[in-house]
Motif scaffolding. Structure first.
Motif, PDB file in Angstrom:
ATOM      1  N   TYR A 429       0.843  -1.206   0.000  1.00  0.00           N
ATOM      2  CA  TYR A 429       0.000   0.000   0.000  1.00  0.00           C
ATOM      3  C   TYR A 429       0.878   1.256   0.000  1.00  0.00           C
ATOM      4  O   TYR A 429       0.624   2.218  -0.717  1.00  0.00           O
ATOM      5  CB  TYR A 429      -0.919   0.012   1.243  1.00  0.00           C
ATOM      6  CG  TYR A 429      -2.098  -0.959   1.131  1.00  0.00           C
ATOM      7  CD1 TYR A 429      -2.902  -0.958  -0.034  1.00  0.00           C
ATOM      8  CD2 TYR A 429      -2.396  -1.831   2.168  1.00  0.00           C
ATOM      9  CE1 TYR A 429      -3.949  -1.837  -0.119  1.00  0.00           C
ATOM     10  CE2 TYR A 429      -3.453  -2.714   2.077  1.00  0.00           C
ATOM     11  CZ  TYR A 429      -4.244  -2.712   0.914  1.00  0.00           C
ATOM     12  OH  TYR A 429      -5.285  -3.572   0.817  1.00  0.00           O
ATOM     13  N   CYS A 430       1.924   1.246   0.794  1.00  0.00           N
ATOM     14  CA  CYS A 430       2.805   2.422   0.870  1.00  0.00           C
ATOM     15  C   CYS A 430       3.515   2.661  -0.470  1.00  0.00           C
ATOM     16  O   CYS A 430       3.641   3.798  -0.942  1.00  0.00           O
ATOM     17  CB  CYS A 430       3.840   2.248   1.973  1.00  0.00           C
ATOM     18  SG  CYS A 430       3.093   2.416   3.581  1.00  0.00           S
ATOM     19  N   THR A 431       3.991   1.557  -1.074  1.00  0.00           N
ATOM     20  CA  THR A 431       4.635   1.689  -2.376  1.00  0.00           C
ATOM     21  C   THR A 431       3.665   2.302  -3.378  1.00  0.00           C
ATOM     22  O   THR A 431       3.998   3.234  -4.129  1.00  0.00           O
ATOM     23  CB  THR A 431       5.105   0.301  -2.883  1.00  0.00           C
ATOM     24  OG1 THR A 431       5.782  -0.362  -1.822  1.00  0.00           O
ATOM     25  CG2 THR A 431       6.010   0.414  -4.085  1.00  0.00           C
ATOM     26  N   GLY A 432       2.424   1.762  -3.328  1.00  0.00           N
ATOM     27  CA  GLY A 432       1.398   2.285  -4.239  1.00  0.00           C
ATOM     28  C   GLY A 432       1.165   3.763  -3.995  1.00  0.00           C
ATOM     29  O   GLY A 432       1.127   4.575  -4.942  1.00  0.00           O
ATOM     30  N   LEU A 436       1.812   6.868  -6.422  1.00  0.00           N
ATOM     31  CA  LEU A 436       0.735   7.812  -6.762  1.00  0.00           C
ATOM     32  C   LEU A 436       1.200   9.245  -6.506  1.00  0.00           C
ATOM     33  O   LEU A 436       0.971  10.142  -7.304  1.00  0.00           O
ATOM     34  CB  LEU A 436      -0.514   7.511  -5.923  1.00  0.00           C
ATOM     35  CG  LEU A 436      -1.310   6.257  -6.334  1.00  0.00           C
ATOM     36  CD1 LEU A 436      -2.393   5.948  -5.308  1.00  0.00           C
ATOM     37  CD2 LEU A 436      -1.960   6.483  -7.716  1.00  0.00           C
ATOM     38  N   LEU A 437       1.898   9.438  -5.362  1.00  0.00           N
ATOM     39  CA  LEU A 437       2.353  10.795  -5.022  1.00  0.00           C
ATOM     40  C   LEU A 437       3.389  11.281  -6.042  1.00  0.00           C
ATOM     41  O   LEU A 437       3.404  12.437  -6.461  1.00  0.00           O
ATOM     42  CB  LEU A 437       2.951  10.805  -3.608  1.00  0.00           C
ATOM     43  CG  LEU A 437       1.915  10.755  -2.461  1.00  0.00           C
ATOM     44  CD1 LEU A 437       2.611  10.622  -1.108  1.00  0.00           C
ATOM     45  CD2 LEU A 437       1.061  12.028  -2.470  1.00  0.00           C
ATOM     46  N   ARG A 438       4.283  10.353  -6.433  1.00  0.00           N
ATOM     47  CA  ARG A 438       5.282  10.740  -7.439  1.00  0.00           C
ATOM     48  C   ARG A 438       4.609  11.156  -8.728  1.00  0.00           C
ATOM     49  O   ARG A 438       5.058  12.055  -9.422  1.00  0.00           O
ATOM     50  CB  ARG A 438       6.200   9.543  -7.709  1.00  0.00           C
ATOM     51  CG  ARG A 438       7.410   9.601  -6.812  1.00  0.00           C
ATOM     52  CD  ARG A 438       8.423   8.575  -7.222  1.00  0.00           C
ATOM     53  NE  ARG A 438       9.020   8.039  -6.001  1.00  0.00           N
ATOM     54  CZ  ARG A 438       8.773   6.857  -5.493  1.00  0.00           C
ATOM     55  NH1 ARG A 438       7.960   6.015  -6.129  1.00  0.00           N
ATOM     56  NH2 ARG A 438       9.339   6.490  -4.394  1.00  0.00           N
ATOM     57  N   ASN A 439       3.542  10.516  -9.049  1.00  0.00           N
ATOM     58  CA  ASN A 439       2.837  10.865 -10.285  1.00  0.00           C
ATOM     59  C   ASN A 439       1.819  11.963 -10.052  1.00  0.00           C
ATOM     60  O   ASN A 439       0.914  12.172 -10.852  1.00  0.00           O
ATOM     61  CB  ASN A 439       2.110   9.630 -10.848  1.00  0.00           C
ATOM     62  CG  ASN A 439       3.097   8.533 -11.216  1.00  0.00           C
ATOM     63  OD1 ASN A 439       4.253   8.831 -11.548  1.00  0.00           O
ATOM     64  ND2 ASN A 439       2.655   7.289 -11.119  1.00  0.00           N
ATOM     65  N   ASP A 440       1.972  12.643  -8.924  1.00  0.00           N
ATOM     66  CA  ASP A 440       1.073  13.744  -8.563  1.00  0.00           C
ATOM     67  C   ASP A 440      -0.387  13.341  -8.620  1.00  0.00           C
ATOM     68  O   ASP A 440      -1.270  14.098  -9.055  1.00  0.00           O
ATOM     69  CB  ASP A 440       1.300  14.974  -9.482  1.00  0.00           C
ATOM     70  CG  ASP A 440       2.689  15.570  -9.255  1.00  0.00           C
ATOM     71  OD1 ASP A 440       3.172  15.500  -8.066  1.00  0.00           O
ATOM     72  OD2 ASP A 440       3.283  16.058 -10.216  1.00  0.00           O
ATOM     73  N   GLU A 445      -6.945   9.650  -4.239  1.00  0.00           N
ATOM     74  CA  GLU A 445      -6.513   8.295  -4.614  1.00  0.00           C
ATOM     75  C   GLU A 445      -5.476   7.762  -3.624  1.00  0.00           C
ATOM     76  O   GLU A 445      -5.390   6.574  -3.376  1.00  0.00           O
ATOM     77  CB  GLU A 445      -5.906   8.309  -6.028  1.00  0.00           C
ATOM     78  CG  GLU A 445      -6.952   8.461  -7.118  1.00  0.00           C
ATOM     79  CD  GLU A 445      -6.364   8.419  -8.520  1.00  0.00           C
ATOM     80  OE1 GLU A 445      -5.234   7.867  -8.674  1.00  0.00           O
ATOM     81  OE2 GLU A 445      -7.023   8.926  -9.436  1.00  0.00           O
ATOM     82  N   VAL A 446      -4.669   8.733  -3.096  1.00  0.00           N
ATOM     83  CA  VAL A 446      -3.581   8.297  -2.204  1.00  0.00           C
ATOM     84  C   VAL A 446      -4.124   7.914  -0.808  1.00  0.00           C
ATOM     85  O   VAL A 446      -3.743   6.898  -0.221  1.00  0.00           O
ATOM     86  CB  VAL A 446      -2.526   9.419  -2.061  1.00  0.00           C
ATOM     87  CG1 VAL A 446      -1.391   8.972  -1.141  1.00  0.00           C
ATOM     88  CG2 VAL A 446      -1.982   9.802  -3.421  1.00  0.00           C
ATOM     89  N   VAL A 447      -5.064   8.761  -0.358  1.00  0.00           N
ATOM     90  CA  VAL A 447      -5.528   8.578   1.030  1.00  0.00           C
ATOM     91  C   VAL A 447      -6.092   7.161   1.294  1.00  0.00           C
ATOM     92  O   VAL A 447      -5.726   6.515   2.282  1.00  0.00           O
ATOM     93  CB  VAL A 447      -6.555   9.682   1.396  1.00  0.00           C
ATOM     94  CG1 VAL A 447      -7.233   9.383   2.726  1.00  0.00           C
ATOM     95  CG2 VAL A 447      -5.838  11.021   1.472  1.00  0.00           C
ATOM     96  N   LYS A 452      -5.627   2.126   4.152  1.00  0.00           N
ATOM     97  CA  LYS A 452      -5.525   0.662   4.230  1.00  0.00           C
ATOM     98  C   LYS A 452      -4.211   0.235   4.885  1.00  0.00           C
ATOM     99  O   LYS A 452      -4.166  -0.739   5.646  1.00  0.00           O
ATOM    100  CB  LYS A 452      -5.624   0.061   2.826  1.00  0.00           C
ATOM    101  CG  LYS A 452      -7.065   0.066   2.329  1.00  0.00           C
ATOM    102  CD  LYS A 452      -7.239  -0.776   1.099  1.00  0.00           C
ATOM    103  CE  LYS A 452      -8.713  -0.818   0.723  1.00  0.00           C
ATOM    104  NZ  LYS A 452      -8.918  -1.353  -0.609  1.00  0.00           N
ATOM    105  N   ALA A 453      -3.151   1.014   4.533  1.00  0.00           N
ATOM    106  CA  ALA A 453      -1.857   0.713   5.162  1.00  0.00           C
ATOM    107  C   ALA A 453      -1.963   0.883   6.672  1.00  0.00           C
ATOM    108  O   ALA A 453      -1.489   0.045   7.457  1.00  0.00           O
ATOM    109  CB  ALA A 453      -0.776   1.621   4.595  1.00  0.00           C
TER     110      ALA A 453
END
Ligand code: ADP
Length: 628
Positions: A429-432, A436-440, A445-447, A452-453
């Motif tokens: 989940y954190c990687t995802g 997502l954050l890197r792709n702005d 979507e990130v929250v 879940k993490a």
């Protein structure tokens, strides 16, 4: 024997006395008779000596003199007058005319006796001589003198039968048969009134005069014994018989009684030996609860002697002070006939104050008449057994805590095992989220990924705490839970996995049981079982990959069944399956089933498995239902 001997002696003595009496009477009677006869003969001698020749010279006068003599029961039957030369001058009767055959016999006095009488000048008796066939006679020659000169001899002829008939009185003749016996033993004449049997014993005296060896013989008749004497003897004999008979009966009775007593004694000794050798205490009480019997084993157990206990009423000295109420309650129940049939355990107090555990069984005491007379209790000392049980329990406790301590070491690895999955999820989940954050990507979507993490991280924390609490044997976190919901939660955790491996899961909820337990631990256990099931089907053809879950209720238990169609469990490893660290998998840790069993047993349940008939394995979890 003494009694019979005494009675016989008495009878014999009475008989002897009787005989002696009779004999004395006989003797005196015959002596009297002999005297009487002597008197008789002497008187006749005198009478004959006094013949008055002035009168007797004529035949007529002589006849009248003879008749006078014959009539006076003198016994004389003939009279003769001999002159000095011995010639018969006068005789009356002149001839003897016995009735027998009408024969006559001239008088022929004995010459010898005449000469003797004449020469002696005294009466002389002749020997006896037969007179016809069955009579005997003798003569008496009496010399008669005038002025010192013998002028003749008066001869009197006695016939023995008539002499006896004249001189033996009737009363004597009735008692005895009296005979005159000659010197050769021949009977010369007999006087008997009755013809009857005689006894052998008789008495004999010399009959002198006339002498010549004659003897008087008297034999008593066999007189019947008097009735009173017969009755007395008979009653004595009957009495003796009755006494003997009753003695015999008494003896038989005594013998029988002795035999029964002996039997009873042996039985008593046997029972006593049996009771004394018993290790089980026996105690009898009457219907009022009073002790009426205790055996030695009972006394040994409680330390009180039988004498001190018998007659005691509740409260008994051996009742434990701290358990008085309970003991009294049980005592009352037993007396009311409501004692527990399977027996009951109780604490009692020895005399020295020591407490003992006993197991007591009570049974009604039925007496010889079939009446219920009290209660018989058997008591077994179970103190040692109880102590042993306690020791075993403590040992097990210690073992368990040791096992738990050992398990603590393993716990680290199991925690790692259990945390693998949430950590992997957190990581992904954190990687995802990072991607997502890197792709702005927008925070919307990130929250959720981060949520879940966070959720997984919290779960991981819970798992650690629960496993820790499992190790601490804590039931604090038990709550009312629906088992169905826990299955759903576990399945949710498995969701990704099953989908990836193409496993179908069927869920059959036949009931919705409520149980008391720790939801997280139960969920974890279910998850472990499901994951094992899934992993066992790694080599199963995809079509057959299926897990069947069924939840039902039986007998106060919830029964959860998890069946897979995987590789199954080899019989050689079945024993070790639940051992910690046992695994057949290269990457396995062997803690899953061990944890599952701990969890299930912690919930007072049971975990077991069997071979699935359709291939694979079936695990069963039995968990007690929550009380209604
Ligand atoms: P791990 O899964 O780490 O090996 P477990 O304690 O969960 O540890 O399981 C121990 C062993 O029991 C496993 O290695 C496996 O061989 C066997 N096992 C457990 N569940 C199943 C199953 N459903 N089917 C076949 N084997 C099983």
């Amino acid at each position: 024997m003494l009694f019979v001997g005494g009675v016989a002696l008495l009878l014999w003595m009475s008989d002897q006395a009787d005989k002696e009496g009779k004999r004395a009477t006989l003797t005196s009677d015959i002596l009297w008779l002999e005297q009487n006869l002597r008197f008789h003969l002497t008187r006749n001698e005198e009478l004959l000596g006094r013949i008055d020749l002035t009168h007797t010279a004529s035949a007529k006068a002589f006849e009248s003199f003879a008749r006078t003599l014959f009539g006076s029961e003198s016994g004389l039957r003939q009279l003769a007058w001999l002159d000095a030369e011995g010639q018969v001058r006068l005789a009356h009767p002149a001839t003897m005319d016995p009735s027998l055959g009408g024969e006559t016999m001239e008088v022929s006095p004995s010459r010898q006796s005449f000469r003797l009488a004449k020469s002696l000048g005294k009466p002389v008796y002749s020997p006896t001589y037969p007179f016809f066939t069955n009579d005997w006679q003798f003569e008496v020659h009496v010399p008669v003198s005038r002025e010192g000169r013998i002028i003749g001899v008066a001869v009197g002829v006695y016939r023995i039968r008539d002499l006896l008939g004249d001189s033996v009185p009737w009363w004597l003749a009735e008692r005895y048969r009296i005979s005159v016996i000659g010197d050769s033993g021949k009977v010369l004449g007999t006087r008997s009134k009755v013809e009857s049997a005689v006894t052998e014993e008789g008495y004999q005296v010399a009959f002198d005069p006339p002498g010549w060896g004659l003897a008087l013989h008297a034999v008593p008749y066999h007189a019947p014994r008097p009735l009173a004497s017969i009755l007395l003897s008979a009653s004595l004999v009957i009495l003796a018989t009755i006494v003997l008979w009753s003695l015999w009966i008494l003896r038989r009775h005594v013998l029988r009684r002795q035999a029964v007593e002996e039997q009873l004694r042996q039985e008593h000794a046997f029972r006593k030996a049996m009771e004394d050798s018993l290790d089980t205490g026996m105690r009898a009480r009457n219907l009022d609860g009073e002790i009426i019997y205790v055996n030695p084993a009972f006394c040994r157990m409680v330390g009180w002697s039988a004498a001190e206990l018998i007659g005691r009423r509740p409260p008994m000295p051996y009742w434990a002070d701290d358990y008085l109420d309970e003991t009294r309650f049980l005592h009352d129940r037993v007396l009311a006939g409501q004692g527990p049939e399977e027996g009951f355990e109780l604490k009692l107090k020895r005399r020295n104050g020591e407490l003992i555990d006993v197991l007591i069984h009570e049974a009604p005491l039925i007496d010889a008449h079939g009446q219920h007379s009290g209660w018989m209790g058997s008591m077994v000392d179970i103190t040692e057994r109880k102590q042993a049980e306690e020791r075993v329990r403590q040992q097990q406790d210690r073992l368990q805590s040791t096992a738990r301590l050992v398990a603590m070491g393993e716990m680290a690895s199991s925690i790692a095992h259990e945390l693998n999955q949430p950590l992997a999820a957190i990581s992904s989940y954190c990687t995802g989220a990072a991607n997502l954050l890197r792709n702005d990507a927008p925070s919307t979507e990130v929250v959720p990924a981060l949520d879940k993490a966070v959720e997984q991280a919290r779960r991981a924390g819970q798992v650690i705490r629960r496993i820790y609490s499992l190790a601490r044997h804590s039931e604090d976190r038990f709550e009312l839970i629906r088992l169905g919901e826990r299955i759903d939660a576990a399945l949710a955790l498995m969701d990704v996995d099953t989908r990836q491996k193409g496993i179908r899961v069927t869920l059959e909820l036949q009931a919705q049981p409520l149980i008391e337990g720790d939801p997280v631990l139960l969920e974890q256990a279910l998850f472990n079982l499901l994951r094992n099931a899934a992993e066992s089907m790694r080599d199963t053809v995809p079509d057959r990959r299926q897990i069947d879950i069924r939840l039902a209720c039986t007998d106060g238990y919830a029964l959860l069944t998890i069946a897979d169609r995987g590789c199954g469990i080899d019989a050689s490893v079945a024993d070790k399956l639940f051992d910690p660290l046992f695994t057949t998998k290269a990457e396995g840790m062997g803690m899953g089933l061990a944890i599952c069993r701990s969890v299930v047993e912690n919930h007072r349940g049971r975990l077991s498995f069997e071979t699935n008939p359709g291939g694979g394995t079936v695990f069963h979890i039995l968990l007690p239902l929550a009380p209604q």
